[in-house]
Design a protein around this motif. Structure first.
Motif, PDB file in Angstrom:
ATOM      1  N   GLU A  10       0.873  -1.198   0.000  1.00  0.00           N
ATOM      2  CA  GLU A  10       0.000   0.000   0.000  1.00  0.00           C
ATOM      3  C   GLU A  10       0.905   1.243   0.000  1.00  0.00           C
ATOM      4  OE1 GLU A  10      -2.957   0.057   3.048  1.00  0.00           O
ATOM      5  OE2 GLU A  10      -3.710   2.021   2.465  1.00  0.00           O
ATOM      6  N   TYR A  11       0.676   2.054  -1.043  1.00  0.00           N
ATOM      7  CA  TYR A  11       1.546   3.229  -1.223  1.00  0.00           C
ATOM      8  C   TYR A  11       0.673   4.499  -1.343  1.00  0.00           C
ATOM      9  CZ  TYR A  11       4.970  -0.385  -2.276  1.00  0.00           C
ATOM     10  OH  TYR A  11       5.775  -1.505  -2.216  1.00  0.00           O
ATOM     11  N   ILE A  12       1.305   5.576  -0.868  1.00  0.00           N
ATOM     12  CA  ILE A  12       0.593   6.886  -0.941  1.00  0.00           C
ATOM     13  C   ILE A  12       1.389   7.783  -1.886  1.00  0.00           C
ATOM     14  CG2 ILE A  12      -0.202   8.906   0.326  1.00  0.00           C
ATOM     15  CD1 ILE A  12      -0.383   7.132   2.816  1.00  0.00           C
ATOM     16  N   LEU A  13       0.705   8.247  -2.921  1.00  0.00           N
ATOM     17  CA  LEU A  13       1.340   9.125  -3.914  1.00  0.00           C
ATOM     18  C   LEU A  13       1.078  10.594  -3.535  1.00  0.00           C
ATOM     19  CD1 LEU A  13       0.375   7.244  -7.216  1.00  0.00           C
ATOM     20  CD2 LEU A  13       2.406   6.968  -5.756  1.00  0.00           C
ATOM     21  N   PRO A  14       1.849  11.544  -4.100  1.00  0.00           N
ATOM     22  CA  PRO A  14       1.627  12.962  -3.802  1.00  0.00           C
ATOM     23  C   PRO A  14       0.171  13.366  -4.145  1.00  0.00           C
ATOM     24  CG  PRO A  14       3.710  12.668  -4.926  1.00  0.00           C
ATOM     25  CD  PRO A  14       3.011  11.351  -5.003  1.00  0.00           C
ATOM     26  N   ALA A  15      -0.321  14.345  -3.409  1.00  0.00           N
ATOM     27  CA  ALA A  15      -1.697  14.816  -3.596  1.00  0.00           C
ATOM     28  C   ALA A  15      -1.885  15.349  -5.014  1.00  0.00           C
ATOM     29  CB  ALA A  15      -2.015  15.877  -2.560  1.00  0.00           C
ATOM     30  N   GLN A  16      -3.056  15.054  -5.525  1.00  0.00           N
ATOM     31  CA  GLN A  16      -3.372  15.450  -6.894  1.00  0.00           C
ATOM     32  C   GLN A  16      -4.762  16.098  -6.963  1.00  0.00           C
ATOM     33  OE1 GLN A  16      -1.137  15.039  -9.400  1.00  0.00           O
ATOM     34  NE2 GLN A  16       0.313  14.118  -7.934  1.00  0.00           N
ATOM     35  N   LEU A  17      -5.003  16.864  -8.033  1.00  0.00           N
ATOM     36  CA  LEU A  17      -6.315  17.454  -8.279  1.00  0.00           C
ATOM     37  C   LEU A  17      -7.277  16.344  -8.710  1.00  0.00           C
ATOM     38  CD1 LEU A  17      -5.230  20.633 -10.304  1.00  0.00           C
ATOM     39  CD2 LEU A  17      -6.106  20.587  -7.950  1.00  0.00           C
ATOM     40  N   PRO A  18      -8.577  16.564  -8.517  1.00  0.00           N
ATOM     41  CA  PRO A  18      -9.537  15.560  -8.941  1.00  0.00           C
ATOM     42  C   PRO A  18      -9.398  15.295 -10.442  1.00  0.00           C
ATOM     43  CG  PRO A  18     -10.593  17.187  -7.540  1.00  0.00           C
ATOM     44  CD  PRO A  18      -9.226  17.713  -7.864  1.00  0.00           C
ATOM     45  N   GLY A  19      -9.607  14.062 -10.852  1.00  0.00           N
ATOM     46  CA  GLY A  19      -9.536  13.722 -12.259  1.00  0.00           C
ATOM     47  C   GLY A  19      -9.340  12.238 -12.474  1.00  0.00           C
ATOM     48  N   LEU A  20      -9.152  11.908 -13.705  1.00  0.00           N
ATOM     49  CA  LEU A  20      -8.934  10.525 -14.122  1.00  0.00           C
ATOM     50  C   LEU A  20      -7.511  10.406 -14.638  1.00  0.00           C
ATOM     51  CD1 LEU A  20     -10.674   7.933 -14.231  1.00  0.00           C
ATOM     52  CD2 LEU A  20     -11.049   8.423 -16.662  1.00  0.00           C
ATOM     53  N   TYR A  21      -6.671   9.553 -13.929  1.00  0.00           N
ATOM     54  CA  TYR A  21      -5.242   9.496 -14.216  1.00  0.00           C
ATOM     55  C   TYR A  21      -4.865   8.091 -14.712  1.00  0.00           C
ATOM     56  CZ  TYR A  21      -4.920  13.843 -11.498  1.00  0.00           C
ATOM     57  OH  TYR A  21      -5.079  15.127 -11.020  1.00  0.00           O
ATOM     58  N   THR A  22      -3.770   8.106 -15.491  1.00  0.00           N
ATOM     59  CA  THR A  22      -3.142   6.842 -15.913  1.00  0.00           C
ATOM     60  C   THR A  22      -1.894   6.630 -15.076  1.00  0.00           C
ATOM     61  OG1 THR A  22      -3.956   7.065 -18.167  1.00  0.00           O
ATOM     62  CG2 THR A  22      -2.122   5.569 -17.820  1.00  0.00           C
ATOM     63  N   LEU A  23      -1.865   5.480 -14.375  1.00  0.00           N
ATOM     64  CA  LEU A  23      -0.757   5.192 -13.464  1.00  0.00           C
ATOM     65  C   LEU A  23      -0.005   3.969 -13.968  1.00  0.00           C
ATOM     66  CD1 LEU A  23       0.758   5.714 -10.797  1.00  0.00           C
ATOM     67  CD2 LEU A  23      -0.906   4.173  -9.673  1.00  0.00           C
ATOM     68  N   LYS A  24       1.318   4.148 -14.075  1.00  0.00           N
ATOM     69  CA  LYS A  24       2.189   3.048 -14.504  1.00  0.00           C
ATOM     70  C   LYS A  24       3.041   2.616 -13.313  1.00  0.00           C
ATOM     71  CE  LYS A  24       5.828   1.847 -17.799  1.00  0.00           C
ATOM     72  NZ  LYS A  24       6.699   2.329 -18.900  1.00  0.00           N
ATOM     73  N   ILE A  25       3.009   1.263 -13.019  1.00  0.00           N
ATOM     74  CA  ILE A  25       3.775   0.713 -11.892  1.00  0.00           C
ATOM     75  C   ILE A  25       4.773  -0.310 -12.471  1.00  0.00           C
ATOM     76  CG2 ILE A  25       3.661  -0.490  -9.700  1.00  0.00           C
ATOM     77  CD1 ILE A  25       0.706   0.347  -9.525  1.00  0.00           C
ATOM     78  N   ALA A  26       5.995  -0.018 -12.216  1.00  0.00           N
ATOM     79  CA  ALA A  26       7.051  -0.918 -12.716  1.00  0.00           C
ATOM     80  C   ALA A  26       7.822  -1.488 -11.523  1.00  0.00           C
ATOM     81  CB  ALA A  26       7.976  -0.182 -13.652  1.00  0.00           C
ATOM     82  N   GLY A  27       7.948  -2.877 -11.457  1.00  0.00           N
ATOM     83  CA  GLY A  27       8.642  -3.509 -10.343  1.00  0.00           C
ATOM     84  C   GLY A  27       9.766  -4.425 -10.819  1.00  0.00           C
ATOM     85  N   SER A  28      10.370  -5.072  -9.860  1.00  0.00           N
ATOM     86  CA  SER A  28      11.458  -5.985 -10.183  1.00  0.00           C
ATOM     87  C   SER A  28      10.949  -7.268 -10.824  1.00  0.00           C
ATOM     88  CB  SER A  28      12.238  -6.342  -8.902  1.00  0.00           C
ATOM     89  OG  SER A  28      11.384  -6.931  -7.934  1.00  0.00           O
ATOM     90  N   ASP A  29       9.732  -7.542 -10.657  1.00  0.00           N
ATOM     91  CA  ASP A  29       9.166  -8.759 -11.199  1.00  0.00           C
ATOM     92  C   ASP A  29       8.256  -8.518 -12.402  1.00  0.00           C
ATOM     93  OD1 ASP A  29       7.348  -7.424  -9.610  1.00  0.00           O
ATOM     94  OD2 ASP A  29       6.447  -9.224  -8.792  1.00  0.00           O
ATOM     95  N   ARG A  30       7.639  -7.336 -12.456  1.00  0.00           N
ATOM     96  CA  ARG A  30       6.742  -7.063 -13.575  1.00  0.00           C
ATOM     97  C   ARG A  30       6.423  -5.560 -13.640  1.00  0.00           C
ATOM     98  NH1 ARG A  30       3.349  -9.165  -9.619  1.00  0.00           N
ATOM     99  NH2 ARG A  30       1.416  -7.949  -9.250  1.00  0.00           N
ATOM    100  N   THR A  31       5.682  -5.162 -14.749  1.00  0.00           N
ATOM    101  CA  THR A  31       5.203  -3.782 -14.955  1.00  0.00           C
ATOM    102  C   THR A  31       3.724  -3.852 -15.278  1.00  0.00           C
ATOM    103  OG1 THR A  31       7.372  -3.072 -15.746  1.00  0.00           O
ATOM    104  CG2 THR A  31       5.470  -1.697 -16.324  1.00  0.00           C
ATOM    105  N   THR A  32       3.003  -2.971 -14.663  1.00  0.00           N
ATOM    106  CA  THR A  32       1.569  -2.930 -14.865  1.00  0.00           C
ATOM    107  C   THR A  32       1.102  -1.486 -15.030  1.00  0.00           C
ATOM    108  OG1 THR A  32      -0.592  -3.556 -13.993  1.00  0.00           O
ATOM    109  CG2 THR A  32       1.104  -2.950 -12.392  1.00  0.00           C
ATOM    110  N   THR A  33      -0.010  -1.274 -15.739  1.00  0.00           N
ATOM    111  CA  THR A  33      -0.622   0.063 -15.946  1.00  0.00           C
ATOM    112  C   THR A  33      -2.088  -0.045 -15.558  1.00  0.00           C
ATOM    113  OG1 THR A  33       0.895   0.536 -17.754  1.00  0.00           O
ATOM    114  CG2 THR A  33      -1.091   1.871 -17.602  1.00  0.00           C
ATOM    115  N   LYS A  34      -2.530   0.944 -14.865  1.00  0.00           N
ATOM    116  CA  LYS A  34      -3.925   0.971 -14.432  1.00  0.00           C
ATOM    117  C   LYS A  34      -4.459   2.419 -14.463  1.00  0.00           C
ATOM    118  CE  LYS A  34      -4.663   0.222 -10.124  1.00  0.00           C
ATOM    119  NZ  LYS A  34      -4.618  -0.343  -8.713  1.00  0.00           N
ATOM    120  N   THR A  35      -5.775   2.602 -14.481  1.00  0.00           N
ATOM    121  CA  THR A  35      -6.426   3.932 -14.450  1.00  0.00           C
ATOM    122  C   THR A  35      -6.868   4.201 -13.023  1.00  0.00           C
ATOM    123  OG1 THR A  35      -7.179   3.717 -16.736  1.00  0.00           O
ATOM    124  CG2 THR A  35      -8.309   5.328 -15.335  1.00  0.00           C
ATOM    125  N   VAL A  36      -6.516   5.364 -12.550  1.00  0.00           N
ATOM    126  CA  VAL A  36      -6.858   5.774 -11.184  1.00  0.00           C
ATOM    127  C   VAL A  36      -7.869   6.929 -11.263  1.00  0.00           C
ATOM    128  CG1 VAL A  36      -5.985   6.635  -9.003  1.00  0.00           C
ATOM    129  CG2 VAL A  36      -4.607   5.058 -10.353  1.00  0.00           C
TER     130      VAL A  36
END
Length: 312
Positions: free
Chosen positions: A282-308
Motif C-alpha cells: 500500500e503506497y501513498i502518492l503525492p496529492a493530486q487534483l480531482p480527475g482521471l489518471y493513468t498510473l504506470k507501476i514498474a517492479g522488479s518482477d513485472r510492470t503494470t498500468t492501471k487507471t486511477v
C-alpha cells in the motif's frame, strides 16, 4: 408876395445846399444839432437841418426804434420847405430791422426736437447686436456633455452592478466549471493558494467529466448555489474593476492511495514519475487534483498500468 419871393430867393442864394441827411454840401464838419425825443414831430413850416442817426433798440418784439435829432432854423421859402420835407421824409423812414432770432429759429420749450436725418442715421456707426459669448456657448455644450456622460456613467454602473452581481457571476462560473474543454474549466478554477489553474492541470478533470457526466452536473449545481462539492467550493479571488468581488471555484488536491503486489515498485503518474510513501503493498502518492489518471507501476518482477479515478 413878390417881395417875399425875392427875399426867399436871396436867402436860398446865401444858404448852402444840403444833402438828404441835412448836411451842407462841401462841408466837412456837420452842423451842431439839438437832440430831441423820439416823440418830437417835425413842423413842415420850419426850415430844419436834420441829422438822423438810427439807434438800434431791441424791444420785446425785436423791432428797432428810430432816434431823431432836429435842429430848428429860421423859416425858409417855399422851395426850401420842399427840400426840408424831403429830408424829413427820408430821415423818418424806419431802418431795416436788424436780423435777430425769429420764431423759425427759436424752439419754444416743451416741444421735442426733431430726430436726426436719415442720412445721419445711415452714416452713424451701426452697433452690432449682442451675440451670445463663446463662454456661454461652451458652458451649454459642457452642460450637455456632462449630462450625457452622467447618464452613461449611471447606465454603465447599473449594467455593471447587474453583470457582476454574485448570482450572475455564479451562473457563468457554473457553466465554465462544468464545461468539457480544459481551457474553459481552468478559467473558472484556482488552487488553494488562489493561483489560477492551467489547462494541463485540469486535463485529468475533463477526462473524469467525460467518463462520468454526473460529476460535471453536480459541479454546476453546487457552484450556482455556492455550496461545496467534495473538494470544490466557491471563493472570492480579488476584485473586478476594483469594486465587485470576483468569484472562482477553488479545487483542493487529494492524496492518491495505490495498492499493488509488484515488488519494489516505481510509479509514473500522467507521464511523470512521482515518489510514493508507504510499503507492504500500500503506497501513498503525492496529492493530486480531482480527475482521471493513468498510473504506470514498474517492479522488479513485472510492470503494470492501471487507471486511477480521483473524485472531487
Amino acid at each position: 408876395m413878390q417881395a417875399r419871393a425875392q427875399m426867399a430867393a436871396k436867402l436860398a442864394a446865401t444858404q448852402p445846399a444840403v444833402d438828404a441827411t441835412g448836411t451842407a454840401v462841401g462841408s466837412t464838419t456837420p452842423p451842431p444839432v439839438a437832440p430831441v425825443s423820439a416823440s418830437a414831430t417835425p413842423q413842415p413850416s420850419l426850415s430844419a437841418s436834420v441829422s438822423a442817426t438810427p439807434q438800434p433798440s431791441v424791444s420785446a418784439t425785436s423791432a428797432p426804434q428810430q432816434s431823431l435829432s432836429v435842429s430848428a432854423t429860421p423859416a425858409a421859402p417855399a422851395s426850401r420847405s420842399t427840400a426840408v420835407q424831403a429830408s424829413l421824409t427820408a430821415s423818418t423812414q424806419p431802418a431795416r430791422p436788424v436780423p435777430g432770432p425769429t420764431a423759425a429759429t427759436v424752439q419754444p420749450q416743451g416741444i421735442s426736437q426733431p430726430g436726426p436725418s436719415p442720412q445721419a442715421l445711415r452714416q452713424a456707426p451701426q452697433t452690432p447686436a449682442a451675440q451670445p459669448t463663446r463662454a456661454k456657448h461652451h458652458s451649454k455644450v459642457g452642460m450637455v456633455i456632462g449630462i450625457i456622460v452622467l447618464v452613461l456613467v449611471v447606465a454603465a454602473g447599473a449594467g455593471s452592478a447587474w453583470y457582476f452581481a454574485k448570482p450572475q457571476q455564479l451562473s457563468r462560473l457554473a457553466d465554465a466549471a462544468s464545461a468539457g474543454k480544459p481551457a474553459v474549466i481552468a478559467s473558472a478554477m484556482v488552487d488553494r493558494n488562489g493561483t489560477a489553474l492551467t489547462a494541463g492541470q485540469v486535463l485529468p478533470l475533463s477526462k473524469l467529466y467525460t467518463a462520468d457526466p454526473s460529476i460535471p452536473a453536480g459541479v454546476a449545481k453546487s457552484v450556482r448555489t455556492a455550496s461545496n462539492y467534495g473538494q470544490m467550493k466557491v471563493v472570492t479571488a480579488g476584485k473586478i474593476l476594483g469594486v465587485f468581488p470576483k468569484y472562482r471555484v477553488q479545487v483542493a488536491t487529494r492524496q492518491l492511495k495505490v495498492k499493488t503486489t509488484v515488488k519494489k515498485p516505481s510509479f509514473t503518474l500522467a507521464g511523470s514519475k512521482v515518489q510514493a510513501a508507504g510499503g507492504a503493498g500500500e503506497y501513498i502518492l503525492p496529492a493530486q487534483l480531482p480527475g482521471l489518471y493513468t498510473l504506470k507501476i514498474a517492479g522488479s518482477d513485472r510492470t503494470t498500468t492501471k487507471t486511477v479515478r480521483l473524485n472531487p
